[in-house]
Every structure is written in structure tokens, then in C-alpha cells.
Enzyme design. Sequence first.
Site, PDB file in Angstrom:
ATOM      1  N   GLU A   1      -2.961 126.572 -26.222  1.00 27.49           N
ATOM      2  CA  GLU A   1      -2.077 127.674 -26.604  1.00 27.49           C
ATOM      3  C   GLU A   1      -0.690 127.136 -26.935  1.00 27.49           C
ATOM      4  O   GLU A   1       0.141 126.958 -26.022  1.00 27.49           O
ATOM      5  CB  GLU A   1      -1.925 128.665 -25.454  1.00 27.49           C
ATOM      6  CG  GLU A   1      -3.187 129.376 -25.066  1.00 27.49           C
ATOM      7  CD  GLU A   1      -2.871 130.732 -24.439  1.00 27.49           C
ATOM      8  OE1 GLU A   1      -3.318 131.736 -24.984  1.00 27.49           O
ATOM      9  OE2 GLU A   1      -2.151 130.763 -23.434  1.00 27.49           O
TER      10      GLU A   1
ATOM     11  N   HIS B   1      -0.813 129.038 -17.480  1.00 22.84           N
ATOM     12  CA  HIS B   1      -0.369 129.777 -18.663  1.00 22.84           C
ATOM     13  C   HIS B   1       1.118 129.496 -18.882  1.00 22.84           C
ATOM     14  O   HIS B   1       1.883 129.372 -17.914  1.00 22.84           O
ATOM     15  CB  HIS B   1      -0.616 131.274 -18.466  1.00 22.84           C
ATOM     16  CG  HIS B   1      -0.425 132.045 -19.732  1.00 22.84           C
ATOM     17  ND1 HIS B   1       0.822 132.371 -20.204  1.00 22.84           N
ATOM     18  CD2 HIS B   1      -1.316 132.513 -20.634  1.00 22.84           C
ATOM     19  CE1 HIS B   1       0.690 133.022 -21.363  1.00 22.84           C
ATOM     20  NE2 HIS B   1      -0.607 133.118 -21.633  1.00 22.84           N
TER      21      HIS B   1
END
Length: 271
Positions: free
Chosen positions: A182, A112
Site C-alpha cells: 500500500e 497499516h
Amino acid sequence: MFVMAEKIIVGNWKANPESLREAKRILTPVRRAMGKLKQVEAVICPPAVWLGELSGGRTSGSRGSTLKYPKVEPRIRFGAQDAFWETGGAYTGMIGPTMVRNSGASHLIIGHSERRQLGDTDEVVNAKVRLALKHDLKVILCVGEKERDERGDYLKILETQLKAALAGVPRRRLGQLLVAYEPVWAIGERAKQSDTPPAFLEQAIFLRKVLADAAGKEFALALPVLYGGSATAENARGFLSEGRADGLLVGRASLDAEQFIKILRLADELG
Ligand code: PGA
């Protein structure tokens, strides 16, 4: 075009909420709603300390034992937001992937951007991915550029992140992989906007092409590619239908049960 049947909606709770009670308050209505949905899978990723309690799937498994998946609603799974590249040892503060599994999780987010920001290099991401896959977790690998330049140089970043993360991963493990695209500029409260469905579709095709070149077309076509970055009940339909996303990685909106359920219902309708 290969179409994945069931949409996958991941709720990344990040470092929220502060108590187990609040965590249950979010999860209970989601669980109830999921009981009625057929074409969507929810993957709830709470802080690791709440994982065992929420999943109801704590197992007593020790190293080398047979790990069992928890008995919960068939379409709710649980995941952790990160895990270390060793299963255990003298590493203060770390959590290993087998601990994650023994807490009832089937999934693990790795790479992430918020972890990368805290120091996870491509090399670290790769070590975490390899160990998690080896221990039978499904890995939600996050990739994304910090800035989108007009010339398309950012595609090189996506390619590097994906290839580096998968270096040395045995082909037979690739079926456990999900990729979340993302764009960093679209994530979190400071983001001005989400990406657009057509742009997401382009990145997803690009990521599949990179995987096809590295591992073969069959893996690339079967790879679920999710969109993440300010995903909401309002923009979910666009990403899931026009953008053909196989699912979403939802941050803030996953802490709001009502909104998250809306997203799940929408995904179920489109799944
Ligand atoms: P956001 O977070 O939905 O709050 O932008 C997404 C993520 O970081 O995974």
C-alpha cells in the site's frame, strides 16, 4: 509464474460506521452476494467492537482453550484492523490477538500506514506480527513507501519494513502471512491517484524476492501479495489481471456495499 487460485478481497472499514445497524446494512448485501461466488474470498475488517456480532462467531474460548472458526459463508472471513503485542493484562484500551480470534476473526491487519502514523514502529509491528501468528491468526502485513522517488530508494523502505516485520518469525508460520503493498501516497481521500498495475507488479516481484532471500523461494512464491490504496470497482480489474495481484485491500470502497460487491464479482471472474 506461480498463480494463486482464489483472489482475496479485504474490506478495511477503518473507524466506520458509527453504529452496528449501519454496519449490518453494509454487510448484509455483501453476504448475500458472496453466497453465489466461488473464486473469491472476502475478508471483512470492521471496527473490533462490531466483530463478534457481525461474524456471528463469538466463542466463549478463554486462554488456552481450543478456538473455533465461526460458521459463516465459506468464503467470508473476518479480521481486525490491529491488535496489541500482548494477549492481555493491564493495558488500558488495548485488544489482544486471542480476543480477536474469540470474536470470530481469522485475520488481522498489522502495520497499516495509519497505525504507523500513530506511532507503530517497525519494532512494534514485528512484536504484533509474531504474537498474532503464534495465536494462529492470518496476518495481513501492510508495507508501503510515503513517497516514490525516481532512483528507486523507496524499494529499500519496503525491504526494511518487510524484513523488520518478520524478524524472529518461525518459518512454519509464514504460510499464515499475506502482504498488502500500500503506497502511502495512494491511500485515502487525500490521495490523488492509485498506483498503476505495472508498478504494482514490480513491487510484488520485489517483495517476493526479499522474502525468497530471507526464507526461501517456496514461501515467496506462495505468498499472497495484495494491492491497496484507492482501489475501486473501476481500477480493480487492472490490478487483479494486468498487475497479477492476489487480491486487494479496499478502504473507502468497502463501505459502499454496491461497489464492494462489484469488486468481489470481478475478482470472482478473474479468480
Ligand atoms: P483506501 O484505503 O482504499 O480508502 O485508499 C486503503 C487502505 O488504507 O487500506
